[in-house]
Design a protein around this motif. Structure first.
Motif, PDB file in Angstrom:
ATOM      1  N   SER B 534       0.862  -1.198   0.000  1.00  0.00           N
ATOM      2  CA  SER B 534       0.000   0.000   0.000  1.00  0.00           C
ATOM      3  C   SER B 534       0.890   1.238   0.000  1.00  0.00           C
ATOM      4  O   SER B 534       2.094   1.159   0.273  1.00  0.00           O
ATOM      5  N   LYS B 535       0.275   2.381  -0.260  1.00  0.00           N
ATOM      6  CA  LYS B 535       1.021   3.635  -0.212  1.00  0.00           C
ATOM      7  C   LYS B 535       1.560   3.879   1.199  1.00  0.00           C
ATOM      8  O   LYS B 535       2.698   4.335   1.367  1.00  0.00           O
ATOM      9  N   ALA B 536       0.756   3.521   2.189  1.00  0.00           N
ATOM     10  CA  ALA B 536       1.190   3.728   3.577  1.00  0.00           C
ATOM     11  C   ALA B 536       2.456   2.930   3.858  1.00  0.00           C
ATOM     12  O   ALA B 536       3.432   3.453   4.418  1.00  0.00           O
ATOM     13  N   GLU B 537       2.462   1.673   3.436  1.00  0.00           N
ATOM     14  CA  GLU B 537       3.655   0.839   3.649  1.00  0.00           C
ATOM     15  C   GLU B 537       4.853   1.402   2.895  1.00  0.00           C
ATOM     16  O   GLU B 537       5.978   1.402   3.398  1.00  0.00           O
ATOM     17  N   ARG B 568       3.093  12.633  -1.300  1.00  0.00           N
ATOM     18  CA  ARG B 568       2.908  12.036   0.035  1.00  0.00           C
ATOM     19  C   ARG B 568       1.530  12.342   0.578  1.00  0.00           C
ATOM     20  O   ARG B 568       0.875  11.500   1.175  1.00  0.00           O
ATOM     21  N   GLU B 625      -2.287   7.318  -5.715  1.00  0.00           N
ATOM     22  CA  GLU B 625      -2.074   5.984  -5.127  1.00  0.00           C
ATOM     23  C   GLU B 625      -1.169   5.104  -5.981  1.00  0.00           C
ATOM     24  O   GLU B 625      -0.936   3.942  -5.637  1.00  0.00           O
TER      25      GLU B 625
END
Lengths: 685, 685
Positions: B534-537, B568, B625
């Protein structure tokens, strides 16, 4: 129906005979007529396509070919010549190779491993005959070896009657038997068959004061020669050419075209010796060639002679055609020439029969068939593919030994910058890839500058990477007392080469002592590593998490016995004990045991070698300042093809079992500990 | 001297004529006699080596060859056949190819880019003739297409008189003109030349109740056919075979051997139609073949027919010989067949003349000669080398477009696991490497399972990697409205394929809209990366220093305009402006501008394409994303060969200058900003 066919067949045979006789007289007449040169190329090329000549020869007759070959580069050239000859030949061949030591080492191994059916090879030591020609001053680029063609009647076996002599820069575009057939057209007095020289050199009008050696008209080219050795010996050839050469050298200071000048001078005095061959049997692509007058279509061409120093870059209207023919054989997979000459029974090459039997005994349905087949495969080997000029070796010198395939070529430059010492590398390549490899080395200033790196080409064959066979090929060619058994994806400490030599000296290791110096192995996961220049720097990187001990996460057993903790503190070499699955990188005497070549593909190949060292009571000594670092890379094609397969792992297990059975056989009870270790690891897995 | 030679030449010509006449009568008699089969192979193979037949033909006669070819795999097979034919041929050829759409797309491109002199190719649409044979029930593996050979007299141009018909599984071992020469031996009534079938199939005794179609003795094999089309048309061939087939299908429910059953049935009724050809012109390596009785030595073999479904794995005493012959052409560098047929003047292939002129105008001494030559090189292209079965494309579908050479093959499996959607990949390979590639795909369960990945082979030629040409080849073959222009060493987010389709739909982008969706690029220096899901990871890994923005340290300008800081935080697509040296990975409509193929080797190849997009007023939209990550690898062979060279950088600069001149020409004042940017970057460098 047969009876009805029989009389017709007889009639056909009679007519065929008539046909051949007509053809024979036709040719014979012309050949005699055209032996007198008149400055024009008089052979009618339209005639050359006629094949019946061949039928005059006994079927399956053994044809003899002599080639003088010296040095690394000519040894590469001669292989392309041989490939083109084998591609078209239908007869058994006997090659007579007059070589220096370098070419002999290369070609003897090559033919021994090539195992081409119906090809016999004999070697003759050029050194033995050099004194017969070394007195002749010569400025031609072929050097002394060019002149050796003059001594062939003396050098070749006395019972050898006919031979075709070829330069190494020849390419065949047809069956050599068609050339051999011209022996049938020698008159009783003729003993040398030659093609006219396809340049104006011998006319002596190329520049002011151009004074070539004497010749009939344009003279003859000696790139392709038919020799009746028996008649030459009888006629006193040796005295004949020596007398002529000595006399002419009184006024002409040197030969410009080596043996060719002398052949021409002799022939000028004795024109009756020569049978003129059609020009298509030696189409000369020299600079300023007149070859174009010789052929009118591609099918005319029989033999191409690259006798310009510019070779493939020579200017010629049809150079693309010639170049494509040459490249065809340069890149041709030599394994495909291992074809039985069926129709001509012949002695199989040495080892071929056992090999055939062993292969025939394999069970194609066996899950490990590919492993067994790969193990039995005899790979063609071309030793020292590129020129080598090793320095005289000191007693404590060490050669780095490794193996690689095309996908690791880009490691070579870095490796060279880390290891200034000698290297012996086995490369697993196809014939075409060897040419890419050549261009790669030529384009690299780093690699071109090195004369102490030996590249040994092992030609690809079969689906599995023969890792241990490759290691053995490289190991056998190391010229120093010690070898560092490394892998291509490791870069040694910059200081390692010097440090190893110093350590060997300091530890007073004679090459007889059974010792394996362990070089601790680390790994970098970053592909842009600033390489540590000292042990202190390495330890700092290790502490910073930029470096790791090798395979710490996936295979710690492989290097655990090296005892990295002890190494951190060590100031002196320390001894360690073998343990299961230990596979350190070691420096050992060159005479160490060979690798077990049944381990093909991936897995356990180094482990087995270390077991062998331990079984032979080698002492493992870890060096406190030595280190080598594994550089990251994508998995190789070979490994990714197999590592996912459970069948693959089963076969590897079977290989291990066989290996341990052999160990027990050879070392008896002493080998028990390896078997125990294997069983423990299996039960814990 | 000439006058002396003339009478001799005349005499020789007269004798030659006699010789040929004798040969002619001899052959003619035998041929007529042997047309009646008696269950024995009656052709005397010892005769076949006699070449004079060939001399009966007009020199440089145009020979016609017809082949029925359908689908991906047959298109690969036919190329090996064509290579073997071209290797030995000395005559101009006209190939008549009856193809389905798949084969036509592949072969039209192949021959167009192959540019073989003196080869003309015509295509005929198999669909147009299918209805004439589709009513025939057939169980043979060649399917419907096998039967199409029956309609050739109708399908080929009415003025075409003679044609040799070949199956795709044929390999030549000799000059096809020797086969063509048999047309001269047809009697007035004969119209079909065939070799006997080399199995007992038609004898009808292979098993109990084995009921083959009727045939004369062992019948004939239709892998190689000589057709007198004019006579067949005149004799009402179409009515003839249809009547026979219809009648026999009343009792025999289906053909087992496709067209061959019908040919044999017709011939059984009209034996006078057939000229029996010597068996060496169709040596059949079927299972249980009797071919061994046909030849006694390798030189006898003229044409090999791999008519067993086992192909190369067929059991045969001499299979090694046959296999080596086949492999010779399978792996033969097709570029080497682009040789002028000198001696036979012929129309050069389309484009060849301009190309020759352009190449001739280059200055070999120019430092950038290699770049210019590489740019002009026309590479042979084999589209969809492997079977493709794309799903019907939705309006928002996206194809991943990339290019690679052998050293990146091991990236394919990972790429497939990251991108489930369609891909169009250009592979830069030699002919031999295509076979390694085939084996690699076959051995990989991941790759074998995919039917939406199109592999387009661009054959290697020249020293520089034609990166942009490769991209254009892959791009042109994308079948979806949108393309993701990627590089082979990048792995996209697992979700990217779905996310891109959703974004295209959501943003309501018609394929007409000039938009480039930017996929932000990152890099991993670790080769064992646990890929972010994911983007968060991804952001976490970025913060932890395990990932970096792409080329942050060596080439930040390449991706700076993407504005990673903004990305970001971004929740919605945002627009960014072009700036000098920007080279993002983008998703664009398939109709986007092509890459500028003058950029060969390395450097500026993507940059120029992005400039072109900007000049055409594409809008750059960064997707919040989307991400893709560069995986580490050793530098490629191509890059390491050149990157150290200052001359290389000078040439790249020259290419940039030319590119900007072209830009100004095409976009006028609007292109000024690119020139300004270039000059600024140069003065700051």
């Amino acid at each position: 129906m047969l009876p009805r066919g029989r009389p017709r067949a007889l009639g056909a045979a009679a007519l065929l005979l008539l046909l051949l006789l007509v053809g024979f007289f036709l040719f014979d007449g012309r050949l005699r007529g055209s032996a007198s040169l008149d400055g024009e190329l008089t052979w009618d090329h339209n005639r050359s396509a006629c094949v019946p000549l061949r039928s005059l020869q006994p079927k399956c007759e053994l044809l003899h070919v002599a080639i003088v070959c010296a040095g690394y580069n000519s040894s590469r050239d001669v292989i392309t010549l041989v490939k083109s000859m084998l591609f078209y030949r239908k007869n058994p061949l006997h090659l007579h190779l007059v070589t220096d030591d370098v070419a002999r080492n290369i070609l003897e191994t090559l033919f021994h491993t090539w195992m081409v059916p119906a090809v016999r090879v004999s070697f003759y030591n050029a050194n033995e005959f050099q004194s017969q020609v070394s007195w002749i001053p010569n400025t031609h680029y072929s050097g002394l070896y060019g002149l050796l063609k003059l001594v062939l009647p003396d050098a070749l076996p006395p019972d050898l009657v006919r031979v075709i002599v070829l330069d190494t820069d020849i390419t065949f575009a047809s069956d050599i038997a068609e050339l051999w057939a011209f022996f049938a057209h020698f008159s009783d007095k003729q003993m040398i068959g030659l093609v006219e020289n396809q340049s104006n050199w011998y006319l002596g009008n190329l520049w002011k004061n151009h004074r070539p050696w004497p010749a009939l008209g344009r003279g003859f080219n000696t790139g392709v020669i038919l020799l009746r050795l028996d008649r030459l010996r009888e006629a006193g050839w040796e005295q004949m050419w020596k007398a002529t050469a000595q006399r002419l050298l009184l006024t002409l200071s040197t030969t410009s075209l080596a043996d060719q000048d002398i052949f021409n001078a002799v022939i000028k005095e004795h024109p009756g010796l020569v049978l003129l061959l059609p020009c298509i049997w030696n189409v000369q692509l020299s600079d300023h060639t007149l070859a174009e007058h010789c052929y009118s279509e591609a099918s005319d061409l029989k033999v191409i002679h690259w006798n310009s120093p510019r070779k493939l870059r020579v200017k010629n209207k049809h150079v693309q055609f010639f170049r494509n023919l040459y490249l065809t054989f340069l890149e041709y997979d030599g394994n495909l020439l291992r074809t039985e000459l069926f129709g001509c029974p012949s002695q199989p090459p040495p080892r071929a029969e056992q090999l055939q039997q062993a292969l025939a005994q394999l069970d194609e349905e066996d899950a490990c068939f590919e492993f067994q087949q790969q193990w039995l495969t005899v790979h063609r080997v071309h030793l020292t593919f590129l020129p080598l000029d090793p320095l005289p070796s000191e007693a404590h010198d060490v050669t780095l030994v490794a193996q690689l395939s095309m996908d690791r070529l880009q490691m070579l430059e870095a490796l060279c910058s880390h290891w200034p010492g000698p290297m012996s590398l086995a490369l697993y390549l196809t014939d075409a890839e060897t040419q890419q490899f050549l261009r790669f080395v030529e384009a690299s200033t780093v690699l071109s500058a090195r004369s102490n790196v030996a590249y040994h080409v092992v030609y690809r064959e079969g689906p599995l990477y023969p890792v241990n066979h490759l290691r053995n090929v490289a190991l056998a060619q190391a010229l120093t007392s010690y070898v560092f058994l490394s892998d291509i994806d490791f870069l040694p400490a910059y200081s390692l080469y010097g440090y190893l030599r110093a350590s060997i000296k300091q530890l007073d290791l004679g090459s007889q002592r059974k010792v394996a110096l362990v070089v601790p192995a680390f790994e970098s996961l970053h592909y842009r590593l600033s390489f540590p220049t000292s042990k202190a720097e390495l330890l700092a990187l290790l502490d910073a998490g930029s470096l790791y001990t090798f395979r710490y996460d996936v295979w710690p057993r492989g290097h655990a016995p090296t005892d990295y903790a002890r190494w951190r503190e060590a100031r002196a070499p320390y001894r360690v004990q073998w343990a299961a699955d230990y596979e350190p990188y070691v420096v050992v005497p060159r005479e160490c045991p060979r690798y077990d070549s049944r381990f093909v593909g991936f897995g356990w190949n180094k482990v087995a070698h270390i077991v062998e060292l331990d079984a032979q009571e080698y002492e493992f000594l870890v060096l406190p300042e030595a280190f080598t670092i594994h550089m990251p890379h994508a998995p190789s094609l070979d490994i990714s093809r197999f590592r996912s397969s459970p069948a693959y792992r089963d076969c590897l297990q079977a290989l291990k079992d066989e290996f341990h059975q052999d160990l027990s056989r050879r070392y008896g009870a002493a080998a028990l500990k390896y078997l125990t270790a294997l069983q423990q690891s299996r039960s814990s897995a």
